[in-house]
Each structure stands twice: as C-alpha cells, then as structure tokens.
Design a protein around this motif. Structure first.
Motif, short mmCIF file in Angstrom:
data_model
loop_
_atom_site.label_atom_id
_atom_site.label_comp_id
_atom_site.label_asym_id
_atom_site.label_seq_id
_atom_site.Cartn_x
_atom_site.Cartn_y
_atom_site.Cartn_z
N ALA A 102 0.74 -1.25 0.15
CA ALA A 102 -0.06 0.05 -0.06
C ALA A 102 1.02 1.08 0.07
CB ALA A 102 -1.06 -0.22 1.09
N LEU A 138 -8.68 1.99 4.25
CA LEU A 138 -8.42 0.61 4.00
C LEU A 138 -8.62 -0.24 5.40
CD1 LEU A 138 -4.84 0.93 2.04
CD2 LEU A 138 -7.41 1.17 1.27
N VAL A 140 -8.78 -3.40 7.23
CA VAL A 140 -8.07 -4.80 7.16
C VAL A 140 -8.50 -5.75 8.21
CG1 VAL A 140 -5.85 -6.20 6.83
CG2 VAL A 140 -6.08 -3.61 5.96
N VAL A 159 -12.39 0.91 1.40
CA VAL A 159 -12.15 -0.50 0.84
C VAL A 159 -11.81 -1.50 1.54
CG1 VAL A 159 -10.86 -1.80 -0.94
CG2 VAL A 159 -11.88 0.68 -1.42
N ALA A 161 -10.11 -5.25 3.01
CA ALA A 161 -8.98 -6.23 2.48
C ALA A 161 -9.52 -7.56 2.69
CB ALA A 161 -7.68 -5.92 3.03
N TYR A 172 -14.13 -4.34 -2.16
CA TYR A 172 -13.31 -5.08 -1.64
C TYR A 172 -12.18 -5.72 -2.62
CZ TYR A 172 -15.52 -9.47 -3.09
OH TYR A 172 -16.18 -10.36 -3.93
N VAL A 173 -10.99 -6.01 -2.01
CA VAL A 173 -9.81 -6.93 -2.74
C VAL A 173 -9.64 -7.88 -1.94
CG1 VAL A 173 -7.71 -6.55 -3.98
CG2 VAL A 173 -9.17 -4.48 -3.70
N ASP A 174 -9.73 -9.00 -2.64
CA ASP A 174 -9.28 -10.31 -1.96
C ASP A 174 -8.33 -11.20 -2.79
OD1 ASP A 174 -9.24 -12.18 -0.07
OD2 ASP A 174 -11.52 -12.75 -0.53
N LEU A 311 -1.87 -7.04 -3.16
CA LEU A 311 -3.07 -6.86 -2.34
C LEU A 311 -3.12 -5.37 -1.85
CD1 LEU A 311 -5.67 -7.79 -1.63
CD2 LEU A 311 -4.41 -8.85 0.42
N ARG A 314 -3.02 -2.94 -4.79
CA ARG A 314 -4.61 -3.02 -5.46
C ARG A 314 -5.56 -2.36 -4.43
NH1 ARG A 314 -6.68 -5.43 -10.04
NH2 ARG A 314 -8.56 -4.47 -10.34
N LEU A 315 -5.47 -2.43 -3.27
CA LEU A 315 -6.33 -1.92 -2.16
C LEU A 315 -6.18 -0.30 -2.35
CD1 LEU A 315 -5.62 -3.68 1.18
CD2 LEU A 315 -7.94 -3.41 0.07
N GLU A 318 -7.94 0.81 -5.81
CA GLU A 318 -9.52 0.44 -5.66
C GLU A 318 -10.09 1.87 -5.10
OE1 GLU A 318 -11.56 -1.70 -7.27
OE2 GLU A 318 -9.57 -1.73 -8.36
#
Length: 345
Positions: A102, A138, A140, A159, A161, A172-174, A311, A314-315, A318
């Motif tokens: 990040a 973010l 998490v 967003v 995680a 979300y990003v997974d 990840l 990308r968080l 997004e």
C-alpha cells in the motif's frame, strides 16, 4: 436480522447506482434524521435503530460524503485500520507485506496505521476518522459487523481487504482463497495422499471460510471422507501446533495436512516432530501465504502464495477509483494465488 420497509415488504435496492441517506433510512425503517444521527456518532439513538442503520449501510455500501468545509484541514493521508490486536499484527508478516504494498502505491502520500483490537480502540479510531483527517480508509481483517461502523464514522471512501461475510455491499480486494486451497489439496492427492486433513482459519474471517470451502470442495471431488480430518486455528503458530496434535489423536492414519496459514503450518511441523512423524515421508504439510518463514523452516514449506504486497497496492488503487465515483456495482476484485512446491509436500 432482516430489514424490511414500513410496509412489511423487503426494501428494494436503490434505483440509482449510488445509494443515498434516504435509501439507508428507508431500508432501516427509520427517518433520515435518525439515520444521520447514527452516521455522525450521536448518542441520541436507540440501540435497535443504530443496528438497523448499520446493517442498511453495510448492505447498500453507502458512503457518507463530507460536505465541503473551507476551515477543515486534511492531511491527504490514507488510514489503514487493522482490526486485530497488536500481538497478532506484529507476529504475522502478512500485515507488514500488505502495508508495504500500500505504501509503495501511495508514492509519497502518508499512510496512517491504526490497530483496533479492543472496544476502546474502536471508539478512539472512530473519533479520529470522524474528524475528517484522512481521505480514505483501508479496512483490514474486519470481522463481519465492524466494517459498517468504521465506514459510517469515516465519511470517506472505504475499501475492505478480504471478502466481507454476510450481505455487505462494500468494495473489497481479496485473493482466491478457495481456489488456492482447492489446488493444494489436488496437489496432495496427485502425490498419492489419501487421508488429507486441514487446519482451518477463523470462521469469522472470509479467508478462513473460503480456504476451508476450497478444501471441502477438492475432498468432495475426490470422494474423500473428511470425518475427523478438520481442525481449527486462529492463523497463529501455537494454534496450528495444538490443532495438529488434536488431528493426530483423532486420525492417526492421516498422511497430509493443509494449514490455512504458514504460521499454523510451522506449528503443525513442530507437533509432527514431537509425535515422531517424518515430513513429508509420513505426513505431507502444505501452508498458505508464502511468508518468509516458509523458506526458513526445514523442510522448506510447500505453500499457496497469496500476493500480499500486490493486495496492498490494489487496495489503494481501488480506493482511488471509488473516491472518483466508480459505480459500487463493480465492487469485488480477486487476485490469483499460486502453489509453490518445496520439500514439505
């Protein structure tokens, strides 16, 4: 708890792409003024109304936008809210890898890290975010409900995680936890293992749920009876050791195990050594993460690699997209995993 509108029918989804405060109020069955008080942290709201509004926020993916305030100074920073106690955060390299990704993506903008394992830390964090000091959040490791609480307090894009459990409509990003676990079990089956156990992660986290689901799916495809072959841990090393011991007690014929984290796999290795089982000759072991410890232990750990740094990056991307008004319908991003075969299985 199921929310209905005052007519008794399930409340319809908003006709527009972006949910509004009015949509939240209608879904919760309260007035817009009550919904607003919940989102601004007012104490003058009943517990029942607060829960209804929080669930509506979560289901709709509503983000409260702050009105322009010429007197408000913002740092332009992004907050990473880690929903775990400090011992877990400092003991699991996944968090450091995600935060590094990040920070790299932010390219000079500040990243503020907040840890909220206890109730008083949640309150302090909500107060901080409510002050409008950050441009995005973010989140998490949120366990089911807290996502709505932080989002409502922040008044900024959020967003997650990891895939949210329940009906939350938050972006979300997974990583492909289910597919990764399925691939690991198929690998063990292809190597001749027939009694494959698993040490599953926490049932309140999407990663724990999905990795167990991937294991069960692969076992079902192979016609494998999993009775007595499923243990549980908290992603930590000690829990993996204890779970492995219990699995051996229940199923001494076990010939392989998939642990839902590398740290639990390392704990499993210790339990197997204590029981006089050779790895991989007697019992093959596969982890999940590809953390640095996977290459440090002996035998080196076969594991499912999740791209933690990617990840984190990308968080951030997004978050920027949603801050720019991208429709909430495109809310889920899933990154690929990859099996890394080493000596343990």
């Amino acid at each position: 708890m199921t929310i209905t509108d005052p007519s008794g029918e399930p409340a319809p989804a908003p006709a527009t792409r972006t949910p509004t405060l009015e949509h939240v109020a209608r879904l919760a069955g309260v007035s817009p003024a009550t919904a607003s008080r919940v989102l601004t942290g007012s104490a003058r709201v009943s517990r029942a109304a607060r829960l209804q509004v929080e669930e509506a926020v979560e289901r709709l993916g509503y983000v409260r936008r702050r009105p322009p305030d010429p007197g408000r100074e913002t740092s332009g920073a992004i907050a990473a809210v880690l929903c775990e106690d400090s011992a877990r955060v400092f003991g699991d390299p996944f968090y450091a890898r995600l935060l590094w990704g990040a920070r790299r993506e932010l390219d000079g903008r500040a990243l503020i890290v907040l840890m909220v394992g206890r109730a008083d830390e949640w309150r302090a964090t909500a107060d901080y975010l409510r002050g409008g000091r950050v441009e995005g959040v973010l989140l998490v490791g949120a366990h089911r409900r807290p996502a709505a609480l932080v989002q409502a307090a922040a008044g900024a894009p959020v967003v997650l995680a990891g895939r949210p459990l329940g009906e939350a409509a938050l972006p979300y990003v997974d990583v492909d936890n289910r597919g990764g676990a399925r691939t690991a079990v198929r690998h063990l089956l292809a190597s001749g293992r027939r009694r494959i156990g698993t040490i599953a992660g926490p049932a309140e986290l999407g990663a724990g749920v999905d990795r167990l689901a991937g294991y069960r799916l692969a076992a079902e495809e192979a016609g494998m009876d999993v009775a007595g072959l499923v243990g549980h841990g908290d992603f930590g090393r000690l829990s993996g050791e204890h779970a492995m011991t219990r699995l051996l007690d229940r199923r001494p014929d076990l010939d392989a195990v998939l642990a839902a984290s590398d740290l639990m796999a390392v704990g499993a290795l210790r339990a197997l050594r204590r029981a006089g089982r050779r790895v991989p000759d007697d019992v093959a072991v596969v982890g999940f993460d590809d953390a640095p410890v996977a290459r440090q232990v002996r035998p080196r750990l076969t594991t499912v690699r999740q791209p933690a740094e990617d990840l984190g990056a990308r968080l951030v991307r997004e978050l920027r997209c949603h801050a720019g008004g991208r429709p909430i319908g495109d809310r889920g991003v899933v990154l690929k995993t990859r099996l890394v075969v080493r000596e343990s299985g």
